[in-house]
Design a protein around this motif. Sequence first.
Motif, PDB file in Angstrom:
ATOM      1  N   THR A 251       0.828  -1.211   0.000  1.00 31.27           N
ATOM      2  CA  THR A 251       0.000   0.000   0.000  1.00 31.27           C
ATOM      3  C   THR A 251       0.859   1.256   0.000  1.00 31.27           C
ATOM      4  OG1 THR A 251      -1.779  -1.161   1.163  1.00 31.27           O
ATOM      5  CG2 THR A 251      -1.787   1.239   1.265  1.00 31.27           C
ATOM      6  N   ALA A 252       1.935   1.245   0.809  1.00 28.58           N
ATOM      7  CA  ALA A 252       2.804   2.420   0.876  1.00 28.58           C
ATOM      8  C   ALA A 252       3.461   2.694  -0.470  1.00 28.58           C
ATOM      9  CB  ALA A 252       3.855   2.234   1.966  1.00 28.58           C
ATOM     10  N   ALA A 253       3.969   1.655  -1.120  1.00 28.01           N
ATOM     11  CA  ALA A 253       4.606   1.844  -2.423  1.00 28.01           C
ATOM     12  C   ALA A 253       3.594   2.275  -3.475  1.00 28.01           C
ATOM     13  CB  ALA A 253       5.296   0.552  -2.852  1.00 28.01           C
ATOM     14  N   ASP A 254       2.412   1.699  -3.427  1.00 25.37           N
ATOM     15  CA  ASP A 254       1.364   2.055  -4.380  1.00 25.37           C
ATOM     16  C   ASP A 254       0.965   3.516  -4.221  1.00 25.37           C
ATOM     17  OD1 ASP A 254      -0.540   1.856  -6.341  1.00 25.37           O
ATOM     18  OD2 ASP A 254      -1.968   0.711  -5.147  1.00 25.37           O
ATOM     19  N   PHE A 255       0.820   3.958  -2.972  1.00 30.20           N
ATOM     20  CA  PHE A 255       0.405   5.332  -2.719  1.00 30.20           C
ATOM     21  C   PHE A 255       1.507   6.327  -3.096  1.00 30.20           C
ATOM     22  CE2 PHE A 255       0.196   9.014   0.150  1.00 30.20           C
ATOM     23  CZ  PHE A 255      -1.073   9.491  -0.156  1.00 30.20           C
ATOM     24  N   ALA A 256       2.751   6.033  -2.706  1.00 28.81           N
ATOM     25  CA  ALA A 256       3.849   6.979  -2.942  1.00 28.81           C
ATOM     26  C   ALA A 256       4.160   7.136  -4.422  1.00 28.81           C
ATOM     27  CB  ALA A 256       5.092   6.521  -2.195  1.00 28.81           C
ATOM     28  N   THR A 257       3.853   6.142  -5.237  1.00 26.79           N
ATOM     29  CA  THR A 257       4.150   6.229  -6.670  1.00 26.79           C
ATOM     30  C   THR A 257       2.913   6.509  -7.512  1.00 26.79           C
ATOM     31  OG1 THR A 257       3.886   3.827  -6.904  1.00 26.79           O
ATOM     32  CG2 THR A 257       6.104   4.652  -6.428  1.00 26.79           C
TER      33      THR A 257
END
Length: 794
Positions: A251-257
Motif C-alpha cells: 500500500t505504501a509503495a502504491d500510494f507513494a508512486t
Amino acid sequence: MIGLPARLLAAVVALLAAVLPIVEPAVADAQPATQPSPLPFLTVQIDSITPDVVTTTSDPMVTVTGTIRNVGDRAVRDVVVRLERADPVASSTALRTDLAGNVDQFQPVADFITIAPEMARGQNVPFRLSYPLRSADHPSFDVSEPGVYPVMVNVNGTPDYGAPARLDDSRFLLPVVGVPPDQQNDAATDTVTSAVPPDTTRPVGLTMLWPLADRPRLAAGAPGGTTPVRLIDDDLATSLAPGGRLDSLLTAADFATSPQVDPGGEVTGGLCLAVDPDLLVTVNAMTNGYVVNDAADAGPRTTPTHPGTGQQAAIGWLARLKALAQRMCVTATPYAQADLDALHRVNDPALAAAATGGAADVVDQILGVASTRGATIVGDGPLTAAAVDLMSAQGPTVALAAANLTGPDEADGGQPQTADTAPVRYTPNVVTVPFDPAVGAALAGMGTAPESPSYLAPSLSISVKQDSAIARRQDALGALLWRGLDPDASPRGQLIMPPLMWNATAEDAEAVLTTVATTIRSGLAAPRPLRAVLDEAATVHGSAPPPADNVGNPRGRFDDGVVSGIAATTNRLRGLTDALTTDDRTGLTGPQYTAPLREDMLRALSQSVPPDARNGLAQQRLTTVGGTVEDLFKAVTIVNPGGSYTLATERSPLPLALRNDLPVPIRVRLQIDAPPGMTVTDPGEIVLPPGFLPLKVPIEVHFTQRVAVDVSLRTVDGLSLGEPVRLSVHSNAYGKVLFFITLTGGAVLVLLVGRRLWHRFRGQPDRADLEADPHRPDPIEVALAYSDDERRRR
C-alpha cells in the motif's frame, strides 16, 4: 563451638553484601555519571518526536515525549530528565556508535527537570521536553546547520540505599534537512533569523529497493501436483490482509508512486520492487485454496490440517501487485532469499541457476511483466568470495551487497569510517554496487521485530530491541538522509537496501517513502533508476581482490552439516528427476513433479529467518525433504510374488510385475543376479508408467534344480529403486543332456523302422521275426481259446 559465632558473623556480613547495593560517590547537582547504574532501576521509553524530520518550514520547536518506568526492586527518588545532543554525524560508523556506548560527545540542551520526587516500584511517569532548534536567549538545541544530530534523553535518579546516578538513557537521530527561521519576539527588538537551506550542489543519485518478501511458508516435502497446497502456518493470511505487513508495504509503495502523489515520477523513478519469487509462488497457490498444518513442524505427509483463511486476501493482494508492477521497476531476489555463500558450498550448478537466473522467470510469469534483469541481490548476508564465484559461474551480473565497514575499534588508526559505495569489479562477470551497511542496519531496526543483519560487523552492532519503535524509526530516517546532508561524503551514489524480510509497520513504510520524496524534492538527491545503476556498473573495469570469507563474523552462517545434507539430497533428487518422463494423460513432467522439492532446498538456505535460528530450521526442513525423496525412490519397485516359479522348459520366460506409485512414468532397468547355468536376456530400458506393468524376462536354464534369483530395479543412471526381490525358481528342464538323449533315441527309432520297411518292400522276412521263440503260443489261438471258455461258463 567457639568458632560458631565467628562463622555466623561472616555469613551475616556476606548476606548483607549480597543484598545491599554498592554505594557510589554522589554526583553533584544530579549530573550524569560516566556510566549508567549496573542495576536496572529505571527505563525510558520515547513515545513521540515532533517533527521527525526538520525542514525549513517545520515548527522550530522540537518536542520529545515519553514515559519513565520503575522496573527495579525499590523506590527511586529525585528522578530528573534532560535532553542532550552531539555534533552532527560525520561518518557511516557514527550512525551506529553515537547510539550506544560513550556519552562524552553529548552536550546538554537544557538543565535537568524533576519529573517525580519519588517513583515507587512499577510506577510509570510521563515526560514532555520541548526546546527550540536554536535561540539566542533560551535553552535550545543550538543547531544552525543542516545535518543528522544524535539526541539523548538522559534520566538520573537516586535508588533507595544508593547514590545519584544515570539510571538510563534513550538515543535517536534527529535529521535536520533545513533549519527553520527563528522568530525572536522581544520587547526591545523584533528580529527574524532567516532559514538555513541544505547544500544541494552535490545531490546524491538515489536508488531504493522496496522488498516484498516473506519467510518460506510452503510445507516441506510436497512434490508437484500435490493438492490442496499445504502451508506450515497461516501467518501469511494475516500479512496479506488489510493492515498486515505485506499489505502495508504494498500500500505504501502504491500510494507513494501514484500519479496523484508523484505526478512527476521522481519517487517512482528511484524506486524498484524487490520481489521474492517464493512469495509469489506461495500467494499464487493460496488463490486456489489451501490447508494449514495443525503443527508448525509437520511435514506434507502429516494428515491433521485445517482450511486456510487467506484465499481472498491472496487474490486481492496479488491483483494489486500485478497492477503496480505494470507502472514501475520490478526485480527478483534470489529464490527464497537463499544464502549464496552456502549455495556455493552445496556445489550444485542447477540449484544455483534456479536460485539466481530462474528467479526472474518466476516473477515474470506470475506478474506478467518483464522484470529488470542483471542484478543479484545478495540479501542480508555479507558478500563473500564463495558468493562471487557462484555468481561468476552464472554469467554477467551486478551484485547488490553491503559494503565492507568496521567500527573505529577495528579500523586502522581507530578513526570513524565511511562506507565506500563505489562499484567494484571482482571478476569479468561480477561487479558489485555496495550499499552502506549502517543505513541498512538502521532500516532493519524498524518495526515490531528489529534485527541486526548478519552482514553488520560486530563492532557496529547495537542493542535495538530495548529502544522504542519511535526511536528506531528516527534512526532509520536519519541514516537514510545522512549522505545527502553531508556534502563531503563520497561517492555521491546511494543504494538503499532494507532487509528483504522487512518488518516495517505501515507508519514506518509511510515515513520512509515520505523521507525519500523529501530528499529528492529538496534537491539533496536525484532519482536514479535501477537500470541506470546496472548499466553504469557494467562499464567498471579492473579486478579487485575477492572479498573475505565469512569467518570473522560467522553469525547466520549455515553449518557444514546442513550444507552437506542439502548436497546429498539434491544429488539423489537430480538422479530421480533425470529418470522421470512426461505423463501423456495429465501433461505432468518429471521436472515439474520434483521442482517443489528442489525449491525446498533453497528454502532451507533462506536468510529470511533470524540468524540464530537458521541452522535449526534448515535441518528440520532438510529432514522432511530427505524423507520424502526416500519415499519417492521406494514408490517404484518390483512386486514380490511371495512364492516360487516353476519353469516347464529351459526357455520358459521369468514372469515379473513392476509397480510405479509416482504420477509420472519413469525409465528403469532390471538387474537380475542369475546363478551359473542360467542366462538372462537384458530387456533394456523400460518406461514404467504409473500403476502396474507385467513383464516377462527371457531366460534360458541349463539345470534341473531349485535356485534363488535376486532381482532389483534401478534408474537408467544406476540409482537403486524400491526393495530388491529374491525369487525362488524351480526348473524341470534337462538341458543339453535331455536334448542329446532324445536325439539319439529318435535316430535309433528311425533306423529300426526303416529296416523293417526295407525288408517288407523286398518281400524278405525281418530278422526279428525269424528269431522269434518257436515255443511261444500264437496270439490268435490264445484269444480263440479264451473265447470258448467264456461261452461254456455262460
